[in-house]
Write a protein that holds these residues in place. Structure first.
Motif, PDB file in Angstrom:
ATOM      1  N   ALA A 110       2.408  -1.931 -11.568  1.00 31.31           N
ATOM      2  CA  ALA A 110       2.606  -3.346 -11.233  1.00 31.31           C
ATOM      3  C   ALA A 110       4.068  -3.629 -10.902  1.00 31.31           C
ATOM      4  CB  ALA A 110       2.150  -4.221 -12.396  1.00 31.31           C
ATOM      5  N   GLY A 111       4.981  -3.036 -11.668  1.00 31.28           N
ATOM      6  CA  GLY A 111       6.402  -3.212 -11.376  1.00 31.28           C
ATOM      7  C   GLY A 111       6.800  -2.630 -10.035  1.00 31.28           C
ATOM      8  N   ARG A 112       6.203  -1.489  -9.671  1.00 28.25           N
ATOM      9  CA  ARG A 112       6.510  -0.864  -8.381  1.00 28.25           C
ATOM     10  C   ARG A 112       6.000  -1.735  -7.236  1.00 28.25           C
ATOM     11  NH1 ARG A 112       7.219   4.746  -6.836  1.00 28.25           N
ATOM     12  NH2 ARG A 112       6.856   5.332  -9.006  1.00 28.25           N
ATOM     13  N   LEU A 149       0.816  -1.203   0.000  1.00 30.56           N
ATOM     14  CA  LEU A 149       0.000   0.000   0.000  1.00 30.56           C
ATOM     15  C   LEU A 149       0.855   1.260   0.000  1.00 30.56           C
ATOM     16  CD1 LEU A 149      -2.907  -0.983   2.410  1.00 30.56           C
ATOM     17  CD2 LEU A 149      -3.000  -0.696  -0.072  1.00 30.56           C
ATOM     18  N   VAL A 150       2.004   1.214   0.648  1.00 31.59           N
ATOM     19  CA  VAL A 150       2.924   2.354   0.602  1.00 31.59           C
ATOM     20  C   VAL A 150       3.354   2.614  -0.837  1.00 31.59           C
ATOM     21  CG1 VAL A 150       5.224   3.159   1.251  1.00 31.59           C
ATOM     22  CG2 VAL A 150       3.725   2.154   2.976  1.00 31.59           C
ATOM     23  N   ARG A 151       3.640   1.548  -1.586  1.00 32.65           N
ATOM     24  CA  ARG A 151       4.031   1.707  -2.997  1.00 32.65           C
ATOM     25  C   ARG A 151       2.865   2.259  -3.815  1.00 32.65           C
ATOM     26  NH1 ARG A 151       7.762   0.227  -0.411  1.00 32.65           N
ATOM     27  NH2 ARG A 151       9.578  -1.000  -1.054  1.00 32.65           N
ATOM     28  N   VAL A 152       1.631   1.844  -3.481  1.00 32.10           N
ATOM     29  CA  VAL A 152       0.458   2.355  -4.184  1.00 32.10           C
ATOM     30  C   VAL A 152       0.317   3.857  -3.944  1.00 32.10           C
ATOM     31  CG1 VAL A 152      -2.065   2.285  -4.299  1.00 32.10           C
ATOM     32  CG2 VAL A 152      -0.770   0.158  -4.147  1.00 32.10           C
ATOM     33  N   ALA A 153       0.459   4.287  -2.689  1.00 28.96           N
ATOM     34  CA  ALA A 153       0.349   5.705  -2.360  1.00 28.96           C
ATOM     35  C   ALA A 153       1.441   6.510  -3.040  1.00 28.96           C
ATOM     36  CB  ALA A 153       0.404   5.894  -0.844  1.00 28.96           C
ATOM     37  N   GLU A 154       2.632   5.950  -3.094  1.00 28.75           N
ATOM     38  CA  GLU A 154       3.754   6.643  -3.715  1.00 28.75           C
ATOM     39  C   GLU A 154       3.548   6.792  -5.219  1.00 28.75           C
ATOM     40  OE1 GLU A 154       8.602   6.396  -3.331  1.00 28.75           O
ATOM     41  OE2 GLU A 154       7.460   4.542  -3.438  1.00 28.75           O
ATOM     42  N   ALA A 155       2.983   5.763  -5.849  1.00 27.35           N
ATOM     43  CA  ALA A 155       2.738   5.829  -7.292  1.00 27.35           C
ATOM     44  C   ALA A 155       1.636   6.831  -7.631  1.00 27.35           C
ATOM     45  CB  ALA A 155       2.365   4.445  -7.822  1.00 27.35           C
ATOM     46  N   GLY A 156       0.617   6.939  -6.778  1.00 26.11           N
ATOM     47  CA  GLY A 156      -0.468   7.894  -7.017  1.00 26.11           C
ATOM     48  C   GLY A 156      -1.218   7.618  -8.296  1.00 26.11           C
TER      49      GLY A 156
END
Length: 472
Positions: free
Chosen positions: A114-116, A17-24
């Protein structure tokens, strides 16, 4: 827009979820029972409420934070970020050791996101869009011109996902209508220079308006062209010859041209409405809708009827037949919605009467293009006549004439720019957009938070605000 699932092992859900938030780049669905404070009394949301402080922003840390340390340090920004993360964790569906959330992601952003997520042990899985669920709308802002016109459409509302993106044609139509009403080559040149100044970053206080520079420059160019056609340059100064007509000497011709231009715009709005009704509900929806084929036939029939005085009796009969078919189609569509009985018949009759009345009033409404063009020309004429009358007296009156010319044009510029801007917006929204759109869409709102890097600073936050290491 693609329907996606965020899938991760339970112990990797937070990192994912941290990666999701970072990707925006992903809008996450919320399920019943989720929300701030759902994880329990020891949650970040509870501590944030207990602090009674309103954080200016929310951020996340890569590592799982010590909530007690954050509360003692007054790091409400990190607590707010953790509260948002808890809310999304509470919305996850768990099966065994796997957790998953559903959401939406732009199709071209799926591979990178997806890669992130893969670096945190999670995955972004494309899904088939569920029936009856409309995806959120994301208007593309590629290119400076399109980006400057996007606020015009967003001010009206959110474009439904199935509809085509009207940003570029809507912006062009607005700029042209503004120019017709603000027709003065001198005033238009000032607007054009203002647009160029915004492009160059001046004044600095207006930096937030810089993306709008093509919009402002386009309005200035359109006004300059209309002013050249009218022979207006800071009023009827004689600097430019009249290339088309003088608004004050030939107002009837200008009114007829404005109504004809408006009729053309309405025809294009009906064409766009037919395309949108088809995309929203198929050929049946496009055929029977008042903003679809039925409405377009009614509009065309009334237009032919209106021109019967010049086209002859055959045109009157043809127009009546076309309008009658349009009324029958629209009535059938409205009856299917209203139902049977006397009440339904009355409702259909009122809607049809309103549709006919609106067509006439909307066409005539475009006469305001000429009316406010005349107003602009009249103000310029008053200022110029006063200026020349003072200048002819000579002596100190020449200085007074110069002051009158500058002040008068400044007032005319400010007043007419406001009026033309408002009236062009009104024509765009009520006459055109009301036919292009029938429903409102839902804007795409991805979850996006800055994430503290390894040194404890957010990637897009200024240093000196305190770090996670300092808080712990």
């Amino acid at each position: 827009m693609r329907r996606v699932a965020i899938v991760a092992p339970r112990d990797a859900l937070r990192d994912t979820l941290v990666r999701v938030a970072e990707a925006g780049c992903v809008e996450i669905d919320h399920t019943e029972g989720g929300g701030p404070g759902a994880p329990g009394q020891g949650s970040a949301s509870h501590r944030l409420r207990r602090s009674r402080a309103e954080p200016e922003r929310a951020v996340l840390s890569v590592r799982t934070p010590d909530l007690d340390a954050l509360e003692r340090a007054g790091r409400t920004d990190l607590l707010a970020g953790e509260a948002q993360l808890e809310e999304r964790e509470a919305s996850a569906v768990r099966r065994g050791d796997v957790a998953a959330l559903a959401g939406w992601c732009p199709a071209d952003g799926v591979p990178a996101t997806a890669g992130r997520l893969a670096t945190a042990g999670g995955a972004l899985v494309p899904l088939r869009a569920p029936r009856g669920v409309e995806p959120p709308t994301l208007l593309r802002e590629a290119g400076a011109l399109r980006r400057s016109f996007v606020p015009l459409v967003r001010t009206y509302g959110t474009v439904p996902y199935p509809d085509f993106d009207p940003t570029l044609p809507a912006g062009i139509a607005y700029v042209v209508m503004f120019g017709v009403m603000f027709g003065d080559a001198g005033h238009g040149a000032l607007l054009l220079l203002a647009g160029i100044a915004l492009r160059l970053g001046h004044p600095r206080r207006a930096a937030s308006l810089r993306p709008l520079w093509p919009f402002v420059a386009g309005a200035g160019l359109s006004s300059s062209l209309a002013g050249a056609a009218y022979g207006e340059f800071f009023g009827p100064t004689g600097v430019l010859p009249v290339l088309w007509l003088n608004p004050l000497q030939d107002p009837l011709r200008l009114i007829v041209a404005a109504i004809g231009f408006g009729a053309l715009l309405l025809a294009l709005a009906y064409a766009a409405g037919i395309a949108n009704r088809w995309r929203e509900g198929g050929p049946g929806n496009a055929l029977f809708a008042l903003s679809g084929i039925a409405g377009a036939m009614l509009y065309l029939g009334l237009a032919v009827l209106g021109g019967g005085a010049w086209l002859g009796r055959a045109a009157v009969l043809t127009g009546a037949v076309i309008a009658g078919v349009g009324l029958l189609l629209a009535g059938s569509g409205l009856s299917a919605v209203a139902g049977g009985g006397a009440g339904g018949a009355v409702q259909v009759g009122i809607r049809l009467f309103d549709g006919v009345l609106r067509i006439g009033s909307n066409v005539i409404s475009f006469a305001r293009l000429a009316a406010f063009g005349l107003t602009h020309a009249a103000l310029g004429s008053i200022v110029w006549r006063g200026t020349t009358a003072l200048a002819d007296r000579g002596g100190a009156a020449v200085l007074a004439a110069a002051v009158l010319f500058v002040v008068g044009n400044a007032l005319a510029f400010a007043l007419e720019a406001l009026v033309a801007g408002v009236q062009a917006l009104r024509l765009e929204f009520y006459e055109l957009f009301s036919r292009v759109f029938e429903d409102q869409g839902r804007p795409f709102r991805p979850w996006h938070l800055p994430v503290l890097n390894g040194q404890g600073h957010a990637a897009n936050a200024p240093r000196g605000e305190g770090t996670y290491e300092e808080a712990t």
